[in-house]
Enzyme design. Structure first.
Site, PDB file in Angstrom:
ATOM      1  CB  CYS A   1      -0.730   1.164   7.192  1.00 34.69           C
ATOM      2  SG  CYS A   1      -0.157  -0.089   7.067  1.00 34.69           S
ATOM      3  CD  GLU A   2      -3.651   6.042   9.361  1.00 34.49           C
ATOM      4  OE1 GLU A   2      -3.746   7.372   9.369  1.00 34.49           O
ATOM      5  OE2 GLU A   2      -4.976   5.562  10.037  1.00 34.49           O
TER       6      GLU A   2
END
Ligand code: LLP
Length: 428
Positions: free
Chosen positions: A352-353
């Site tokens: 989640c980046e």
């Protein structure tokens, strides 16, 4: 496959690693998976070691354990005759556990704690101090027979700014004036054998740089030896020997490198007999293992949005270099090598980046979930920099040797993620 990837083969569109099909390896061990070729590591060691050893007898190569600390890789390089360059107690312990003799281990720490200094001393490794005042702290625990100091030669070079480890902005090493003081104190303390060390940057492919930096470090070493009337036991030029990141780039010309370095080194010794006949030491990490490793990942989902994304099960948690340095890694469509590369896509993982990109704007064929990708040059600073970010278990490692693929580090499980943590009991 071309050039440096001579252990990779395209057989009817399917990537084979030292003769074994990548789908077979992925089926047996799962993905994401680091796969190393023992043959390629051995070839890399012999190529660089022999180029230097042919020109200077008093020469030694230490493997920089930080590049890949797998015990089977360490064992292989020890059997080849390498010493070990270790960054801290963990690496010292690992190196000793596969039989590196303490006398062949150099412990190059920085900003060490007292516990680390004591561990280093008790381990029997030669300690390389990153600053003069650390000596007084070390001596509280005992007097080593041999000692080294890390010099900042004033400049360095690296493939990206993040891997330049000398020069005015570097946190490592000491300048000549501080070094002179440090060696004086070491001499006064009666330490018998003294070495000089630098590590000025990583992933360098140009050979003139190596001549220049060798000349600079040996110049500093010569002035210190002369001023203090000490003979040096060894001069360690560090690692940094580069590996091309793109297919088609020229590999480091090691014969030319060794010639330039040994010529510069021996010219200095000839000019400064006071220095003695110190062993020339190099400590390659990347050069030995980078191109010998492939990261296998499975395509999980392909998405078309403003851009096309090929998602796979390896992310920045598995291989951090692209996110951390913007490093380029070739990505092969391992199960469709013969398909036309008609698309352009960003290759991403499940993290989640938005920095979770293994490669941007890559030419790839049409891919589907279940296809395999092979990220090249994953043998160095790959697994060792992997993390559990997003609570994902660490991947497994496989070594291919003598036609056999063998698991050399187990994949972590979800249970491993909470090991050591008490499970809080809810109130009431
Ligand atoms: N010796 C010392 C004291 C080092 O600090 C290093 C690497 C080496 C030897 C080996 O350097 P090599 O031959 O591998 O260039 N994580 C970065 C590389 C950082 C290198 C740090 N020191 C990367 O992924 O590119």
């Amino acid at each position: 496959m071309p050039g440096i990837y001579d252990y990779l083969e395209d057989k009817d569109g399917l990537l084979h690693i030292d003769g074994i099909s990548s789908t077979e390896i992925a089926r047996r061990f799962g993905t994401p998976l680091y796969v190393y070729s023992a043959r390629r590591i051995r070839d890399n060691y012999r190529r660089i070691h022999d180029a230097f050893a042919a020109r200077r007898e008093n020469f030694r190569a230490n493997y920089a354990v930080k590049a890949n600390n797998n015990l089977s890789v360490l064992d292989l390089l020890r059997r080849e005759g390498a010493g070990a360059d270790c960054a801290g107690p963990g690496e010292i312990r690992m190196a000793k556990s596969v039989g590196f003799p303490p006398g062949r281990i150099l412990y190059s720490g920085n900003y060490n704690s007292d516990e680390e200094l004591r561990y280093g001393l008790e381990s029997g490794a030669t300690i390389n101090l990153d600053d003069g005042p650390l000596l007084a702290r070390l001596l509280r625990f005992g007097k080593p027979k041999a000692l080294c100091f890390r010099i900042n030669p004033g400049f360095g070079k690296g493939a990206y700014p993040g891997v330049v480890t000398a020069g005015p902005d570097a946190k490592f090493g000491m300048r000549e004036r501080e070094a002179l003081k440090a060696y004086r104190l070491a001499k006064e303390a009666g330490i018998e054998r003294l070495g000089v060390h630098m590590m000025a940057g990583s992933n360098v492919l140009e050979t003139p740089y190596w001549a220049a930096i060798t000349d600079r470090l040996t110049g500093i070493a010569a002035r210190i030896a002369k001023a203090l009337r000490i003979e040096l036991d060894f001069i360690d030029l560090g690692g940094g020997f580069g590996v091309p990141s793109k297919i088609g780039m020229k590999p480091l010309p090691v014969e030319d490198l060794a010639k330039k370095v040994v010529d510069a080194y021996e010219a200095r010794l000839a000019k400064t007999p006071e220095i003695g006949d110190p062993t020339l030491v190099i400590e390659p990490g990347r050069y030995l293992v980078s191109d010998a490793g492939v990261l296998l990942a499975t395509v999980t989902h392909v998405k078309t949005s403003a851009k096309r994304f090929v998602g796979c099960d390896a992310g920045m948690n598995t291989i951090l270099r692209p996110a951390l340095y913007g490093a380029y890694h070739e990505i092969l469509p391992a199960t469709r090598l013969d398909a036309r590369r008609s698309l352009r896509a960003n290759v991403t993982g499940p993290i989640c980046e938005n920095t979770d990109m293994l490669g941007k704007d890559r030419r790839l064929p049409k891919l589907e979930p279940g296809d395999l990708l092979a990220v090249l040059n994953a043998g160095a600073y790959g697994f060792v920099m992997a993390s559990r970010f997003n609570s994902r278990p660490l991947p497994a490692e496989v070594l291919v040797a003598d036609g056999q693929a063998r698991l050399v580090r187990e994949r972590e499980t979800l249970e491993d993620l909470t090991r050591g943590e008490p499970i809080p009991t809810s109130a009431g």
